[in-house]
Scaffold this active site. Structure first.
Site, PDB file in Angstrom:
ATOM      1  CG  ASP A 193       7.321  47.777  -0.565  1.00 16.04           C
ATOM      2  OD1 ASP A 193       7.531  48.798  -1.268  1.00 16.04           O
ATOM      3  OD2 ASP A 193       7.423  46.787  -0.752  1.00 16.04           O
TER       4      ASP A 193
ATOM      5  CD  GLU B 163       8.063  45.173  -7.095  1.00 14.60           C
ATOM      6  OE1 GLU B 163       6.644  45.434  -6.397  1.00 14.60           O
ATOM      7  OE2 GLU B 163       8.419  46.199  -7.060  1.00 14.60           O
TER       8      GLU B 163
HETATM    9  C1  BGC Z   1       9.189  47.300  -3.722  1.00 14.45           C
HETATM   10  C2  BGC Z   1      10.245  47.442  -2.985  1.00 14.45           C
HETATM   11  C3  BGC Z   1      10.820  48.833  -3.204  1.00 14.45           C
HETATM   12  C4  BGC Z   1       9.754  49.756  -3.191  1.00 14.45           C
HETATM   13  C5  BGC Z   1      10.527  51.114  -3.742  1.00 14.45           C
HETATM   14  C6  BGC Z   1       8.297  48.430  -4.265  1.00 14.45           C
HETATM   15  O1  BGC Z   1       7.396  48.188  -5.192  1.00 14.45           O
HETATM   16  O2  BGC Z   1       8.226  45.988  -3.282  1.00 14.45           O
HETATM   17  O3  BGC Z   1      11.005  46.555  -2.885  1.00 14.45           O
HETATM   18  O4  BGC Z   1      11.885  48.987  -2.469  1.00 14.45           O
HETATM   19  O5  BGC Z   1       9.322  49.659  -4.554  1.00 14.45           O
HETATM   20  O6  BGC Z   1      11.091  51.300  -5.031  1.00 14.45           O
END
Ligand code: BGC
Length: 609
Positions: free
Chosen positions: A291, A497
């Site tokens: 991630d 998030e």
């Molecule tokens: C998230 C992911 C995402 C990634 C890329 C991260 O903060 O947890 O789900 O795909 O960012 O943008």
């Protein structure tokens, strides 16, 4: 002479078997070229020199990192083609793979069709619809030159306090498994003989999918983002690993590791789960991406001793690192770790083979550049129709009339005067939620689409007067006699998030009070826009005539008017248990003490359509 020789290299032969091409190319690569393939950088640090000279394997746009404000698909395609030309100019000409978070349609792009978020799709229980959404999304993504979407999120939801609740299809692993059919829409359907676990992409109208976040992201204690999932291996497998079996069976090409921990062990460095379970036991042969800056989560305090994080992460099984900015340090540390033997060469070769395999399977060597003939699919009528159908089917009717004999819905479309109220009634951004335009989403007319109010105005008769107020005024409530009914649209603003973690779950902006104030005076339908169940005060339930959970439905508001005015039936079923009070959380449908306000699977049906 060199020219002729090069053109006869196996990896350049489109008719050679993929595995032979992978082996041939790998055998020609230097260590810097291999490490480059394992490096994913963000668009903002990607210059032609960096891509060519560091042999970068992948570039991505973090959410909201567009080529320019309100960039259209063609602007994206121009930018990505530019990056691609730099990759093709490198010694071996290995194309980059460009990734974005297109998680409910190609949501970064102005004018794209935005579908309901996953929680709403879980309410539809319609896997075929989800697959069609995947196919439509793939076309719109491909039109913008992007090859890879970081979707679907196949988290099994443990607690709605989690800020990513709406990215999950359901709290029931079975429903998440079924909905993972999005992958067959995005990537195309694998042929019968396709070997289990082998990455697959049907053609140029498809995109590489990414099942995320492996594993247990939805099961963290108290629903904390990036938190700790405390459970036995047996339960982890039964609940959280289960959807990955379905994803791998569909040939999902990539998997993303989770920011979270399992019983205190950070997923990004968990060799057992990443290598022994995902790759060996489940037979996943695509590549595993970290991630965003995920390697840093390995260290305590977070971000310290990056070199050690790289060592632990790569040795645990991460194949490509979403760096995304400090690529120089990553490349330096990797080089050092391989040269010192702390990361075995065999591990590097395995990672690179996996990345190349996906690139060959996806046809990137033959078709590295954007296909402009797809531009007409972006936000096209057919796709908006699919989204509208999804909205219709995702709405969950929680209450309809004071009792079954006196249903309140459908609403009379020829009523003389109606009141529409609330921050969510005429706000496309609020209707779309997070991961739209930017990661946290935005309020307002952020893209092309139809709000609830637009759709009501289009659905009612010419003689019906529609009064709209964001917050109801005293005067309006005082003259309430003049209204046949009210539609109150309240809910959560967009978020994503961690910023969405919420231990209270009350309807923001005074939602409960607005509902009560209106419902006391006017017969009221409440439409709740939220990424999860919210606290519904007993007075709200008592005073309103009807209540609908609409989740974050996206750009096609007509899906709501289709149903509330009775052209179609309500079909949605709760994908998640609706709690009475937050102190009940986490609610477990299998527990003896299960006492929800509305149970998993609840949804009144109607007989309008
Ligand atoms: C998230 C992911 C995402 C990634 C890329 C991260 O903060 O947890 O789900 O795909 O960012 O943008």
């Amino acid at each position: 002479m060199a020219e002729t020789e090069e053109s006869s290299w196996v990896y350049k032969n489109r008719d050679a078997p993929v595995e032979a091409r992978v082996k041939d190319l790998l055998s020609r690569m230097t260590l810097p070229e291999k490490i480059g393939q394992m490096t994913q950088i963000e668009r903002s640090v990607a210059s032609p020199q960096v891509i060519t000279n560091s042999f970068i394997g992948s570039v991505q746009s973090g959410a909201g990192s567009w080529p320019l404000e309100d960039a259209k698909s063609s602007d994206w395609a121009d930018m990505i083609d530019g990056f691609q030309r730099s990759a093709l100019a490198s010694r071996l000409g290995i194309p980059i793979i460009y990734g974005t978070d297109a998680v409910h349609g190609n949501n970064n792009v102005y004018g794209a069709t935005v579908f309901p978020h996953n929680i709403g799709l879980g309410a539809t229980r319609d896997a075929d619809l989800v697959k069609r959404i995947g196919a439509a999304t793939a076309l719109e993504i491909r039109a913008s030159g992007v090859h890879w979407t970081f979707a679907p999120c196949v988290a099994v939801l443990g607690d709605p306090r989690w800020g990513r609740c709406y990215e999950s299809y359901s709290e029931a692993a079975k429903i998440v498994c079924e909905m993972s059919l999005l992958i067959s829409g995005l990537q195309g359907e694998p042929p019968e003989e396709h070997p289990y676990g082998y990455p697959f992409l049907a053609g140029r109208n498809n995109v590489i999918a990414c099942a995320k976040h492996f594993v247990g992201d939805g099961g963290t204690e108290k629903g904390l983002s990036e938190g700790n999932t405390i459970t036995s291996y047996e339960d982890l497998e039964k609940i959280h690993v289960a959807p990955y079996l379905n994803c791998i069976a569909q040939g999902v090409s990539t998997v993303m590791a989770s920011f979270s921990s399992w019983n205190g062990s950070r997923l990004h460095s968990d060799y057992f789960l990443l290598t022994e379970v995902l790759k060996q036991k489940l037979g996943f042969k695509g590549f595993l991406v970290s991630d965003w800056d995920g390697l840093e989560t390995i260290s305590e305090p977070e971000g310290s001793n990056y070199r050690n994080c790289v060592k632990l992460g790569i040795n645990a099984g991460i194949d490509m690192v979403m760096v995304p900015f400090k690529y120089e340090q990553f490349i330096q540390d990797m080089t050092d770790l391989v040269e010192s033997g702390e990361i075995p060469m065999a591990r590097v070769n395995d990672a690179v083979e996996r990345i190349l395999r996906v690139k060959f399977v996806a046809g990137l060597f033959e078709h590295p550049l954007a296909d402009r003939s797809l531009l007409g699919t972006v936000g096209c009528k057919e796709h908006r129709e699919v989204a509208r159908e999804a909205v219709r089917k995702s709405l969950v009717l929680l209450k309809n009339g004071k009792n079954a004999d006196t249903p309140f819905l459908p609403l009379d479309r020829n009523a003389k005067r109606i009141l529409v109220v609330g921050m969510h009634a005429n706000d496309l951004g609020n209707q779309c939620g997070g991961w739209t335009k930017i990661k946290s989403g935005q309020s307002g007319r952020i893209t092309i689409g139809t709000t609830l109010l637009d759709s009501i105005k289009a659905a009612v008769g010419d003689k019906t007067e529609v009064i709209f107020e964001k917050t109801p005024t005293k005067e309006t409530l005082a003259s309430s006699d003049g209204f046949s009914y009210a539609i109150v649209a309240v809910g959560e603003p967009p978020y994503a998030e961690m910023k969405g973690d919420n231990s209270e779950l009350t309807i923001p902006f005074n939602g409960n009070n607005i509902i009560t104030a209106v419902a006391e005076k006017i017969p009221t339908l409440v439409i709740l826009f939220s990424g999860r169940p919210m606290v519904l005060e007993p007075t709200v339930l008592e005073k309103t005539e009807a209540l609908v959970a609409a989740w974050f439905p996206g750009t096609e508001g007509q899906g709501m008017s289709d149903v509330i005015f009775g052209d179609y039936d309500f079909k949605g079923k709760l994908p998640v248990s609706w709690f009475k009070r937050v102190d009940q959380l986490p609610l477990n449908a299998e527990a003896n003490s299960y006492d929800p306000l509305f149970p998993l699977g609840f949804g009144l049906t109607s007989n309008f359509g």
